[in-house]
Design an enzyme around this catalytic site. Structure first.
Site, PDB file in Angstrom:
ATOM      1  N   GLY A  11       0.848  -1.203   0.000  1.00 37.84           N
ATOM      2  CA  GLY A  11       0.000   0.000   0.000  1.00 37.84           C
ATOM      3  C   GLY A  11       0.876   1.242   0.000  1.00 37.84           C
ATOM      4  NE  ARG A  75      -2.312  -4.160  -0.468  1.00 38.11           N
ATOM      5  CZ  ARG A  75      -1.812  -3.599   0.640  1.00 38.11           C
ATOM      6  NH1 ARG A  75      -0.762  -4.115   1.221  1.00 38.11           N
ATOM      7  NH2 ARG A  75      -2.387  -2.526   1.162  1.00 38.11           N
ATOM      8  CB  THR A 129       3.191   0.476   6.677  1.00 38.65           C
ATOM      9  OG1 THR A 129       1.803   0.422   7.006  1.00 38.65           O
ATOM     10  CG2 THR A 129       3.970   0.137   7.942  1.00 38.65           C
ATOM     11  NE  ARG A 166     -27.147  12.706  13.453  1.00 33.84           N
ATOM     12  CZ  ARG A 166     -27.267  13.161  12.207  1.00 33.84           C
ATOM     13  NH1 ARG A 166     -26.219  13.588  11.544  1.00 33.84           N
ATOM     14  NH2 ARG A 166     -28.443  13.166  11.621  1.00 33.84           N
ATOM     15  CG  MET A 173      -6.923   2.336   6.545  1.00 35.19           C
ATOM     16  SD  MET A 173      -5.877   2.563   5.103  1.00 35.19           S
ATOM     17  CE  MET A 173      -7.049   2.210   3.799  1.00 35.19           C
ATOM     18  N   GLY A 174      -5.743   0.083   9.960  1.00 36.16           N
ATOM     19  CA  GLY A 174      -4.944  -0.652  10.938  1.00 36.16           C
ATOM     20  C   GLY A 174      -5.593  -2.005  11.161  1.00 36.16           C
ATOM     21  NE  ARG A 175      -3.956  -4.885   6.493  1.00 33.56           N
ATOM     22  CZ  ARG A 175      -3.404  -5.047   5.310  1.00 33.56           C
ATOM     23  NH1 ARG A 175      -4.060  -5.617   4.350  1.00 33.56           N
ATOM     24  NH2 ARG A 175      -2.158  -4.670   5.083  1.00 33.56           N
ATOM     25  CD  GLU A 226      -8.310  -1.450   7.984  1.00 32.24           C
ATOM     26  OE1 GLU A 226      -9.143  -1.516   7.079  1.00 32.24           O
ATOM     27  OE2 GLU A 226      -7.076  -1.321   7.774  1.00 32.24           O
ATOM     28  NE  ARG A 285     -26.855   9.758  10.298  1.00 36.19           N
ATOM     29  CZ  ARG A 285     -28.016   9.566  10.920  1.00 36.19           C
ATOM     30  NH1 ARG A 285     -28.136   8.625  11.828  1.00 36.19           N
ATOM     31  NH2 ARG A 285     -29.061  10.323  10.658  1.00 36.19           N
ATOM     32  CD  GLN A 293      -7.440   6.269   7.926  1.00 35.34           C
ATOM     33  OE1 GLN A 293      -7.047   5.997   9.047  1.00 35.34           O
ATOM     34  NE2 GLN A 293      -8.255   5.482   7.251  1.00 35.34           N
TER      35      GLN A 293
HETATM   36  O1  F6P Z   1      -1.140  -1.735   4.871  1.00 36.94           O
HETATM   37  C1  F6P Z   1      -1.624  -0.452   4.792  1.00 36.94           C
HETATM   38  C2  F6P Z   1      -3.120  -0.434   4.607  1.00 36.94           C
HETATM   39  O2  F6P Z   1      -3.466   0.910   4.365  1.00 36.94           O
HETATM   40  C3  F6P Z   1      -3.943  -1.015   5.759  1.00 36.94           C
HETATM   41  O3  F6P Z   1      -4.084  -0.144   6.827  1.00 36.94           O
HETATM   42  C4  F6P Z   1      -5.242  -1.310   5.063  1.00 36.94           C
HETATM   43  O4  F6P Z   1      -5.987  -2.303   5.736  1.00 36.94           O
HETATM   44  C5  F6P Z   1      -4.784  -1.811   3.744  1.00 36.94           C
HETATM   45  O5  F6P Z   1      -3.538  -1.205   3.499  1.00 36.94           O
HETATM   46  C6  F6P Z   1      -5.717  -1.521   2.615  1.00 36.94           C
HETATM   47  O6  F6P Z   1      -5.216  -2.114   1.476  1.00 36.94           O
HETATM   48  P1  F6P Z   1      -5.684  -1.811  -0.001  1.00 36.94           P
HETATM   49  O7  F6P Z   1      -5.089  -0.487  -0.395  1.00 36.94           O
HETATM   50  O8  F6P Z   1      -5.107  -2.933  -0.777  1.00 36.94           O
HETATM   51  O9  F6P Z   1      -7.168  -1.747  -0.001  1.00 36.94           O
END
Ligand code: F6P
Length: 368
Positions: A11, A75, A129, A166, A173-175, A226, A285, A293
């Site tokens: 990414g 990727r 990253t 609300r 982001m952040g898996r 996320e 919401r 991001q």
């Molecule tokens: O690895 C960086 C990242 O931005 C993650 O935070 C996110 O889950 C993922 O890449 C999204 O990937 P893509 O751009 O392939 O949708």
């Protein structure tokens, strides 16, 4: 004349162009040897398919402030197919390359490490990253830009959230690691922060929003990663309890060819918003900041960190320090051996740099 190649993989992240500019500029000033730089287009796919672009101090002169990567990215997991590795090795030799700088996250870096370890490819890694989850370095460039963008977005969201009294659930982001979420949450004074490192139940988030009301705050911002695991909501479990204690990534999540969790943007924000509204009776919401991001210009911090990383990588090239990774440790940027920082093979479990244990207790002081 030595030929130095570079590529950007995974990414994109703001600051990639600063690294490219740093490498090319520093090598052009080397007095002991002359260097010609080229870039592979779209990461490892460019090496496999022999797609290159010349890089000169002039061509990289005006890219420092630009987001994304002038080289393109993908990727591509070269190690998924033995024939792809062979193609890459043949091209590397045919092009007469003397060293290769791979700029990317743990996936890109691990391919660089394997090519060095298995075939003696003179490779150097530069960690990138927005997630800031690569082991061995204090910060990856791209992270602070993402935090700045997410914080600015929440500042804007707060005004509309306040007007309507609300709850706004904002997904960052952040898996696997909650760096962006936790830093953005603290920077924007969030009413609750949910990160993968700390699984929580939805009732705890509802309680924090109620407490905010009791204090007289008629709106609430909830920031969720996320990859956060939130019990009691209708989203795939990301992290589950391990037998015998601790937590692990759930088998139920989908993974890509590198083993990263694949998530649907907005899934967790929507699921949390729905349950919170039910539990609190407050209109709620959900919103995913998503790829915003990663977009746009790098922050000043990332321009500087990217430049320092690029210069360090160029100096590692000149010193023949192959199999090394550029890192930030405290205030120092230095190259350290890649061995030990990455998986030895792709069947092993991935390891990430997670939030330090004391971060969330500090963050919680503001909303507990
Ligand atoms: O690895 C960086 C990242 O931005 C993650 O935070 C996110 O889950 C993922 O890449 C999204 O990937 P893509 O751009 O392939 O949708």
């Amino acid at each position: 004349m030595k030929r130095i190649a570079m590529l950007t993989g995974g990414g994109d992240a703001p600051g990639l162009n600063a690294v490219i500019r740093g490498i090319v500029t520093r090598l052009s000033k080397e007095t002991n040897e002359q260097y010609k730089c080229i870039g592979f287009i779209d990461g490892w796919a460019g090496l496999r398919d022999k797609r290159i672009e010349d890089l000169t101090p002039h061509s990289v002169d005006q890219i420092l402030h630009e987001g994304g990567t002038i080289l393109g990215t993908s990727r591509t997991n070269l190690y998924k197919k033995p024939e792809d590795v062979q193609k890459a090795l043949t091209n590397f030799k045919q092009l007469g390359i003397d060293a290769l700088v791979a700029i990317g996250g743990d996936d890109t870096l691990e391919i660089a490490y394997y090519l060095y370890r298995d075939y003696g490819i003179p490779a150097i890694g530069v960690p990138k990253t927005i997630d800031n989850d690569v082991l061995g370095t204090d910060f990856t460039f791209g992270f602070w830009s993402a935090v700045e963008k997410a914080t600015a977005a929440i500042d804007d969201l707060r005004t509309t959230t306040m007007s309507h009294h609300r709850i706004m659930v904002v997904e960052c982001m952040g898996r696997h690691a909650g760096w962006i979420t936790a830093y953005t949450g603290v920077a924007s004074g969030a009413e609750f922060i949910a990160v993968p490192e700390h699984p929580v139940r939805i009732e705890a988030i509802a309680e924090a929003c109620r407490r905010a009301r009791e204090r007289g705050k008629l709106h609430a911002i909830v920031v969720v990663a996320e990859g956060a695991s939130i019990g009691g909501v209708d989203a795939k479990p990301r992290i589950v309890k391990k037998e015998g204690g601790g937590w692990e990534i759930s088998e139920k999540v989908e993974r890509d060819s590198f083993g990263n969790i694949v998530l649907k943007p907005g899934e967790i924000a929507e699921a949390v918003a729905k349950e919170l509204e039910k539990l609190t009776g407050i209109e709620t919401r959900g919103l995913a900041l998503g790829h915003l991001q990663r977009g746009g210009s790098p922050s000043a911090y990332d321009r500087i960190l990217g430049s320092r990383y690029g210069i360090c990588a160029a100096e590692a090239v000149a010193a023949g320090k192959y199999g090394y990774l550029v890192t930030l440790r405290g205030d120092r940027v230095e190259a350290v051996p890649m061995k030990g920082m990455l998986r030895e093979n792709q069947t092993e479990k991935k390891r990430y740099k997670l939030l330090p244990d004391d971060f969330m207790p500090m963050a919680e002081i503001f909303y507990s």
